[in-house]
Design a protein around this motif. Structure first.
Motif, PDB file in Angstrom:
ATOM      1  N   SER A 129       0.837  -1.204   0.000  1.00 12.62           N
ATOM      2  CA  SER A 129       0.000   0.000   0.000  1.00 12.62           C
ATOM      3  C   SER A 129       0.872   1.255   0.000  1.00 12.62           C
ATOM      4  CB  SER A 129      -0.951   0.000   1.192  1.00 12.62           C
ATOM      5  OG  SER A 129      -0.243   0.115   2.401  1.00 12.62           O
ATOM      6  N   LYS A 130       1.981   1.233   0.743  1.00 18.23           N
ATOM      7  CA  LYS A 130       2.903   2.376   0.727  1.00 18.23           C
ATOM      8  C   LYS A 130       3.527   2.550  -0.656  1.00 18.23           C
ATOM      9  CE  LYS A 130       4.211   2.425   5.601  1.00 18.23           C
ATOM     10  NZ  LYS A 130       5.310   2.290   6.564  1.00 18.23           N
ATOM     11  N   ASP A 131       3.887   1.435  -1.292  1.00 18.80           N
ATOM     12  CA  ASP A 131       4.452   1.504  -2.644  1.00 18.80           C
ATOM     13  C   ASP A 131       3.443   2.086  -3.630  1.00 18.80           C
ATOM     14  OD1 ASP A 131       6.816   0.448  -1.758  1.00 18.80           O
ATOM     15  OD2 ASP A 131       6.395  -1.600  -2.450  1.00 18.80           O
ATOM     16  N   ARG A 132       2.182   1.663  -3.517  1.00 21.16           N
ATOM     17  CA  ARG A 132       1.145   2.192  -4.414  1.00 21.16           C
ATOM     18  C   ARG A 132       0.957   3.689  -4.209  1.00 21.16           C
ATOM     19  NH1 ARG A 132      -1.477  -2.721  -3.367  1.00 21.16           N
ATOM     20  NH2 ARG A 132      -2.745  -1.791  -1.733  1.00 21.16           N
ATOM     21  N   LEU A 133       1.015   4.146  -2.961  1.00 20.83           N
ATOM     22  CA  LEU A 133       0.892   5.580  -2.688  1.00 20.83           C
ATOM     23  C   LEU A 133       2.027   6.359  -3.344  1.00 20.83           C
ATOM     24  CD1 LEU A 133      -0.219   5.761   1.056  1.00 20.83           C
ATOM     25  CD2 LEU A 133      -1.463   6.599  -0.926  1.00 20.83           C
ATOM     26  N   ARG A 134       3.250   5.842  -3.219  1.00 20.96           N
ATOM     27  CA  ARG A 134       4.394   6.512  -3.849  1.00 20.96           C
ATOM     28  C   ARG A 134       4.243   6.545  -5.364  1.00 20.96           C
ATOM     29  NH1 ARG A 134       8.634   3.503  -0.312  1.00 20.96           N
ATOM     30  NH2 ARG A 134       8.701   4.841   1.508  1.00 20.96           N
ATOM     31  N   GLN A 135       3.808   5.430  -5.931  1.00 21.06           N
ATOM     32  CA  GLN A 135       3.654   5.355  -7.379  1.00 21.06           C
ATOM     33  C   GLN A 135       2.541   6.292  -7.848  1.00 21.06           C
ATOM     34  OE1 GLN A 135       2.811   1.431  -8.808  1.00 21.06           O
ATOM     35  NE2 GLN A 135       3.635   1.864 -10.826  1.00 21.06           N
ATOM     36  N   THR A 136       1.453   6.356  -7.104  1.00 17.02           N
ATOM     37  CA  THR A 136       0.352   7.247  -7.452  1.00 17.02           C
ATOM     38  C   THR A 136       0.810   8.699  -7.400  1.00 17.02           C
ATOM     39  OG1 THR A 136      -1.201   5.670  -6.511  1.00 17.02           O
ATOM     40  CG2 THR A 136      -2.011   7.885  -6.857  1.00 17.02           C
ATOM     41  N   LYS A 137       1.596   9.022  -6.376  1.00 15.20           N
ATOM     42  CA  LYS A 137       2.104  10.385  -6.244  1.00 15.20           C
ATOM     43  C   LYS A 137       3.000  10.732  -7.427  1.00 15.20           C
ATOM     44  CE  LYS A 137       4.737  13.387  -3.165  1.00 15.20           C
ATOM     45  NZ  LYS A 137       5.579  13.454  -1.978  1.00 15.20           N
ATOM     46  N   ALA A 138       3.872   9.799  -7.814  1.00 18.09           N
ATOM     47  CA  ALA A 138       4.769  10.039  -8.945  1.00 18.09           C
ATOM     48  C   ALA A 138       3.975  10.178 -10.236  1.00 18.09           C
ATOM     49  CB  ALA A 138       5.781   8.907  -9.063  1.00 18.09           C
ATOM     50  N   SER A 139       2.976   9.312 -10.430  1.00 12.97           N
ATOM     51  CA  SER A 139       2.198   9.404 -11.663  1.00 12.97           C
ATOM     52  C   SER A 139       1.342  10.668 -11.664  1.00 12.97           C
ATOM     53  CB  SER A 139       1.330   8.162 -11.847  1.00 12.97           C
ATOM     54  OG  SER A 139       0.379   8.055 -10.828  1.00 12.97           O
ATOM     55  N   LYS A 140       0.866  11.098 -10.484  1.00 15.29           N
ATOM     56  CA  LYS A 140       0.090  12.335 -10.405  1.00 15.29           C
ATOM     57  C   LYS A 140       0.964  13.526 -10.787  1.00 15.29           C
ATOM     58  CE  LYS A 140      -2.867  12.754  -7.046  1.00 15.29           C
ATOM     59  NZ  LYS A 140      -3.475  12.977  -5.723  1.00 15.29           N
ATOM     60  N   GLU A 141       2.208  13.537 -10.305  1.00 20.44           N
ATOM     61  CA  GLU A 141       3.134  14.616 -10.662  1.00 20.44           C
ATOM     62  C   GLU A 141       3.411  14.612 -12.161  1.00 20.44           C
ATOM     63  OE1 GLU A 141       6.542  13.915  -8.237  1.00 20.44           O
ATOM     64  OE2 GLU A 141       5.607  14.700  -6.426  1.00 20.44           O
ATOM     65  N   LEU A 142       3.564  13.423 -12.731  1.00 18.50           N
ATOM     66  CA  LEU A 142       3.809  13.316 -14.169  1.00 18.50           C
ATOM     67  C   LEU A 142       2.604  13.819 -14.958  1.00 18.50           C
ATOM     68  CD1 LEU A 142       5.736  12.295 -16.385  1.00 18.50           C
ATOM     69  CD2 LEU A 142       4.599  10.087 -16.211  1.00 18.50           C
ATOM     70  N   ILE A 143       1.411  13.469 -14.519  1.00 17.70           N
ATOM     71  CA  ILE A 143       0.192  13.922 -15.200  1.00 17.70           C
ATOM     72  C   ILE A 143       0.075  15.441 -15.117  1.00 17.70           C
ATOM     73  CG2 ILE A 143      -2.333  13.909 -15.040  1.00 17.70           C
ATOM     74  CD1 ILE A 143      -2.096  10.924 -14.270  1.00 17.70           C
ATOM     75  N   GLU A 144       0.365  16.006 -13.943  1.00 20.31           N
ATOM     76  CA  GLU A 144       0.309  17.459 -13.791  1.00 20.31           C
ATOM     77  C   GLU A 144       1.326  18.147 -14.694  1.00 20.31           C
ATOM     78  OE1 GLU A 144       0.873  18.196  -9.645  1.00 20.31           O
ATOM     79  OE2 GLU A 144      -1.138  17.505  -9.099  1.00 20.31           O
ATOM     80  N   LYS A 145       2.523  17.587 -14.782  1.00 19.41           N
ATOM     81  CA  LYS A 145       3.558  18.162 -15.637  1.00 19.41           C
ATOM     82  C   LYS A 145       3.129  18.117 -17.098  1.00 19.41           C
ATOM     83  CE  LYS A 145       8.405  17.643 -16.912  1.00 19.41           C
ATOM     84  NZ  LYS A 145       9.608  16.827 -16.768  1.00 19.41           N
ATOM     85  N   ARG A 146       2.600  16.977 -17.527  1.00 25.58           N
ATOM     86  CA  ARG A 146       2.153  16.847 -18.916  1.00 25.58           C
ATOM     87  C   ARG A 146       1.000  17.791 -19.220  1.00 25.58           C
ATOM     88  NH1 ARG A 146       2.227  10.288 -19.839  1.00 25.58           N
ATOM     89  NH2 ARG A 146       4.483  10.081 -19.950  1.00 25.58           N
ATOM     90  N   SER A 147       0.068  17.928 -18.282  1.00 25.36           N
ATOM     91  CA  SER A 147      -1.070  18.818 -18.531  1.00 25.36           C
ATOM     92  C   SER A 147      -0.616  20.275 -18.603  1.00 25.36           C
ATOM     93  CB  SER A 147      -2.146  18.634 -17.464  1.00 25.36           C
ATOM     94  OG  SER A 147      -1.672  19.042 -16.207  1.00 25.36           O
ATOM     95  N   SER A 148       0.369  20.661 -17.781  1.00 29.86           N
ATOM     96  CA  SER A 148       0.866  22.044 -17.859  1.00 29.86           C
ATOM     97  C   SER A 148       1.587  22.272 -19.187  1.00 29.86           C
ATOM     98  CB  SER A 148       1.787  22.357 -16.684  1.00 29.86           C
ATOM     99  OG  SER A 148       3.004  21.669 -16.795  1.00 29.86           O
ATOM    100  N   LEU A 149       2.351  21.285 -19.652  1.00 33.20           N
ATOM    101  CA  LEU A 149       3.008  21.420 -20.955  1.00 33.20           C
ATOM    102  C   LEU A 149       1.978  21.506 -22.080  1.00 33.20           C
ATOM    103  CD1 LEU A 149       5.995  18.914 -20.599  1.00 33.20           C
ATOM    104  CD2 LEU A 149       6.121  21.395 -20.761  1.00 33.20           C
ATOM    105  N   MET A 150       0.926  20.713 -21.986  1.00 31.64           N
ATOM    106  CA  MET A 150      -0.123  20.749 -23.004  1.00 31.64           C
ATOM    107  C   MET A 150      -0.839  22.099 -22.991  1.00 31.64           C
ATOM    108  SD  MET A 150      -1.288  18.903 -25.344  1.00 31.64           S
ATOM    109  CE  MET A 150      -2.682  18.690 -26.402  1.00 31.64           C
ATOM    110  N   LYS A 151      -1.067  22.641 -21.804  1.00 28.72           N
ATOM    111  CA  LYS A 151      -1.715  23.946 -21.689  1.00 28.72           C
ATOM    112  C   LYS A 151      -0.846  25.034 -22.319  1.00 28.72           C
ATOM    113  CE  LYS A 151      -3.659  27.102 -18.279  1.00 28.72           C
ATOM    114  NZ  LYS A 151      -3.800  27.391 -16.849  1.00 28.72           N
ATOM    115  N   LYS A 152       0.467  24.994 -22.049  1.00 25.74           N
ATOM    116  CA  LYS A 152       1.383  25.966 -22.653  1.00 25.74           C
ATOM    117  C   LYS A 152       1.382  25.847 -24.172  1.00 25.74           C
ATOM    118  CE  LYS A 152       4.642  26.300 -18.817  1.00 25.74           C
ATOM    119  NZ  LYS A 152       6.013  25.988 -18.375  1.00 25.74           N
ATOM    120  N   PHE A 153       1.372  24.607 -24.669  1.00 26.45           N
ATOM    121  CA  PHE A 153       1.358  24.404 -26.113  1.00 26.45           C
ATOM    122  C   PHE A 153       0.062  24.935 -26.721  1.00 26.45           C
ATOM    123  CE2 PHE A 153       0.000  21.814 -29.740  1.00 26.45           C
ATOM    124  CZ  PHE A 153       0.994  22.161 -30.641  1.00 26.45           C
TER     125      PHE A 153
END
Length: 134
Positions: A58-82
């Motif tokens: 469960s701790k590993d899943r939380l870390r992975q979710t956090k990392a994927s959430k950060e990646l999604i936020e980064k991609r969405s900000s790049l898409m918004k800029k584009f």
């Protein structure tokens, strides 16, 4: 014949490395250090391993979710800029339409479809023979 070397196996019996060394006499192996847990504690841990593994998963899943959430936020900000850049470029392109028409003698080439496909036929001479007939 005396073996002067060593062989290393996996725990499954597969040979990993064979090394012959001249004048090889002794190999010292450092064993695992003794466990800091007593036998009762080891037995208890083995018994409750599923509970512990679920907790760590469960701790590993939380870390992975956090990392994927950060990646999604980064991609969405790049898409918004584009999207913002593309919108500005489209507005600029639309604003320059009158100038483009003026430069092209009032011919609107923005909507014009131009065929750029050209077909080229190439012939190769494979063999040439000359036969003399009497």
């Amino acid at each position: 014949m005396v073996d002067a070397g060593y062989w290393i196996w996996t725990f499954q019996g597969k040979i990993l490395k064979r090394c012959n060394v001249d004048d090889f006499c002794q190999l010292l192996w450092r064993p695992r250090p003794p466990s800091l847990l007593d036998a009762e504690k080891q037995k208890q841990i083995k018994k409750n391993l599923k509970k512990y593994s679920a907790q760590f998963e469960s701790k590993d899943r939380l870390r992975q979710t956090k990392a994927s959430k950060e990646l999604i936020e980064k991609r969405s900000s790049l898409m918004k800029k584009f999207d913002e850049f593309r919108e500005r470029a489209m507005e600029q392109w639309a604003a320059q339409k009158a100038r483009r028409l003026q430069m092209r003698n009032n011919i609107d080439t923005d909507e014009l479809e131009v065929e750029t496909d050209e077909e080229e036929e190439v012939e190769f001479l494979v063999k040439e023979e000359t036969t003399i007939i009497d």
